[in-house]
Design a protein around this motif. Structure first.
Motif, short mmCIF file in Angstrom:
data_model
loop_
_atom_site.label_atom_id
_atom_site.label_comp_id
_atom_site.label_asym_id
_atom_site.label_seq_id
_atom_site.Cartn_x
_atom_site.Cartn_y
_atom_site.Cartn_z
N VAL A 1 0.86 -1.18 0.00
CA VAL A 1 0.00 0.00 0.00
C VAL A 1 0.90 1.23 0.00
CG1 VAL A 1 -1.86 1.22 1.17
CG2 VAL A 1 -1.72 -1.25 1.37
N LEU A 2 0.83 2.01 -1.06
CA LEU A 2 1.66 3.20 -1.17
C LEU A 2 1.03 4.37 -0.44
CD1 LEU A 2 2.42 2.86 -4.99
CD2 LEU A 2 3.90 2.18 -3.09
N PHE A 3 -0.30 4.38 -0.43
CA PHE A 3 -1.04 5.42 0.30
C PHE A 3 -2.47 4.94 0.48
CE2 PHE A 3 -3.93 8.96 0.67
CZ PHE A 3 -3.35 9.65 1.73
N GLU A 4 -3.07 5.29 1.61
CA GLU A 4 -4.50 5.02 1.76
C GLU A 4 -5.13 6.01 2.72
OE1 GLU A 4 -6.64 1.02 1.69
OE2 GLU A 4 -6.58 1.42 3.84
N ASP A 5 -6.26 6.57 2.31
CA ASP A 5 -7.13 7.29 3.24
C ASP A 5 -8.57 6.97 2.83
OD1 ASP A 5 -7.75 8.92 1.08
OD2 ASP A 5 -6.85 10.73 1.91
N ASP A 6 -9.54 7.77 3.31
CA ASP A 6 -10.94 7.43 3.01
C ASP A 6 -11.30 7.60 1.54
OD1 ASP A 6 -11.35 6.81 5.58
OD2 ASP A 6 -12.39 8.67 6.12
N THR A 7 -10.51 8.39 0.82
CA THR A 7 -10.88 8.69 -0.57
C THR A 7 -10.16 7.82 -1.58
OG1 THR A 7 -9.17 10.39 -0.78
CG2 THR A 7 -11.35 11.13 -0.07
N VAL A 8 -9.01 7.30 -1.22
CA VAL A 8 -8.20 6.59 -2.22
C VAL A 8 -7.25 5.58 -1.59
CG1 VAL A 8 -6.30 8.28 -2.32
CG2 VAL A 8 -6.90 6.96 -4.38
N SER A 9 -7.02 4.50 -2.30
CA SER A 9 -6.07 3.48 -1.88
C SER A 9 -5.16 3.22 -3.09
CB SER A 9 -6.89 2.23 -1.51
OG SER A 9 -6.13 1.29 -0.83
N ILE A 10 -3.88 3.39 -2.90
CA ILE A 10 -2.93 3.30 -4.02
C ILE A 10 -1.94 2.17 -3.73
CG2 ILE A 10 -1.22 4.57 -5.41
CD1 ILE A 10 -2.55 7.18 -4.31
N TRP A 11 -1.87 1.23 -4.63
CA TRP A 11 -1.07 0.02 -4.40
C TRP A 11 -0.04 -0.21 -5.51
CZ3 TRP A 11 -2.66 -4.26 -0.93
CH2 TRP A 11 -3.76 -3.92 -0.11
N TYR A 12 1.09 -0.74 -5.09
CA TYR A 12 2.02 -1.39 -6.01
C TYR A 12 1.62 -2.86 -6.03
CZ TYR A 12 6.13 -4.30 -6.90
OH TYR A 12 6.98 -5.28 -7.34
N VAL A 13 1.46 -3.44 -7.22
CA VAL A 13 1.04 -4.85 -7.31
C VAL A 13 1.88 -5.60 -8.34
CG1 VAL A 13 -0.84 -6.47 -7.77
CG2 VAL A 13 -1.35 -4.28 -6.67
N CYS A 14 2.51 -6.68 -7.87
CA CYS A 14 3.24 -7.59 -8.78
C CYS A 14 2.56 -8.95 -8.72
CB CYS A 14 4.69 -7.70 -8.29
SG CYS A 14 5.60 -9.06 -9.05
N PHE A 15 2.26 -9.52 -9.90
CA PHE A 15 1.77 -10.89 -9.95
C PHE A 15 2.85 -11.76 -10.57
CE2 PHE A 15 -2.43 -8.61 -10.38
CZ PHE A 15 -2.89 -8.93 -9.11
N GLU A 16 3.06 -12.93 -9.95
CA GLU A 16 4.06 -13.87 -10.49
C GLU A 16 3.34 -14.98 -11.25
OE1 GLU A 16 6.77 -15.18 -7.45
OE2 GLU A 16 6.94 -13.15 -6.65
N PRO A 17 3.99 -15.49 -12.31
CA PRO A 17 3.38 -16.59 -13.06
C PRO A 17 3.10 -17.78 -12.13
CG PRO A 17 5.36 -15.81 -14.16
CD PRO A 17 5.31 -15.12 -12.84
N GLY A 18 2.00 -18.46 -12.38
CA GLY A 18 1.68 -19.63 -11.56
C GLY A 18 0.63 -19.34 -10.51
N LEU A 19 0.33 -18.06 -10.26
CA LEU A 19 -0.73 -17.71 -9.31
C LEU A 19 -1.90 -17.11 -10.06
CD1 LEU A 19 -1.95 -17.07 -6.46
CD2 LEU A 19 -0.80 -14.84 -6.64
N HIS A 20 -3.09 -17.67 -9.85
CA HIS A 20 -4.30 -17.08 -10.42
C HIS A 20 -5.14 -16.55 -9.25
CE1 HIS A 20 -7.52 -17.39 -13.83
NE2 HIS A 20 -7.61 -16.28 -13.15
#
Ligand SMILES: [Fe+2]
Length: 176
Positions: free
Chosen positions: A53-72
């Motif tokens: 979570v890069l930032f979160e308050d009541d108005t917005v939630s900002i995430w860095y997200v990495c998905f690796e092969p093999g996970l659905h």
């Protein structure tokens, strides 16, 4: 030459999320930044975990997200607008409808570097990294995602279950 600065981008998203038409304004901030995915890639710090979570308050939630092969990642909703931009690799997003006790597959969209998609609050998707490579993205949600009561859905019946670690682990598909 890069002009992407993560802290500045987060500030820009925060003010966009507080604007009158947050959906449209945040989307346009995302569209603008992801025109140059390479400048985002080189500017992003290395994170130890796959999501942060890069930032979160009541108005917005900002995430860095990495998905690796093999996970659905199992089908889920967000109960708020989600705006997703990919800067490296690609995410296969699969969309569904829950109908008459069945999960009905609607469509898929492979979101690659420089592409941004918006998902409505009741939109249901499952996600996996495409092409056997890690995907790297910034996900923006127009509410405090970590506090929202939202759902995971059974792959076949579409039966909703509370979004929590236990249900996530039970429903996630791991291969390879
Ligand atoms: Fe999602």
């Amino acid at each position: 030459m890069t002009d992407f600065v993560l802290d500045d981008f987060v500030q820009e998203l925060r003010s966009a999320a507080r604007s009158d038409d947050a959906k449209k304004t945040v989307r346009s901030v995302m569209d603008q930044a992801f025109k140059d995915p390479e400048s985002i890639r080189v500017a992003m710090p290395e994170f130890e975990s796959d999501d942060e979570v890069l930032f979160e308050d009541d108005t917005v939630s900002i995430w860095y997200v990495c998905f690796e092969p093999g996970l659905h990642v199992p089908p889920h909703d967000h109960q708020t607008t989600a705006i997703i931009g990919v800067y490296q690799g690609a995410e296969d997003n699969h969309f569904y409808r829950h109908e008459d006790g069945q999960m009905v597959y609607k469509s898929s969209r492979c979101v690659g570097p420089g592409e941004v998609i918006s998902i409505k609050p009741d939109g249901i998707h499952s996600v996996e990294a495409a092409n056997g490579e890690n995907s790297y993205a910034i996900h923006v949600y127009l509410a405090a995602l970590t506090t929202i009561e939202r759902s995971l859905f059974d792959w076949e019946s579409g039966k909703p279950r509370p979004f929590n670690d236990e249900n996530y682990d039970a429903l996630k598909r791991v291969s390879g």
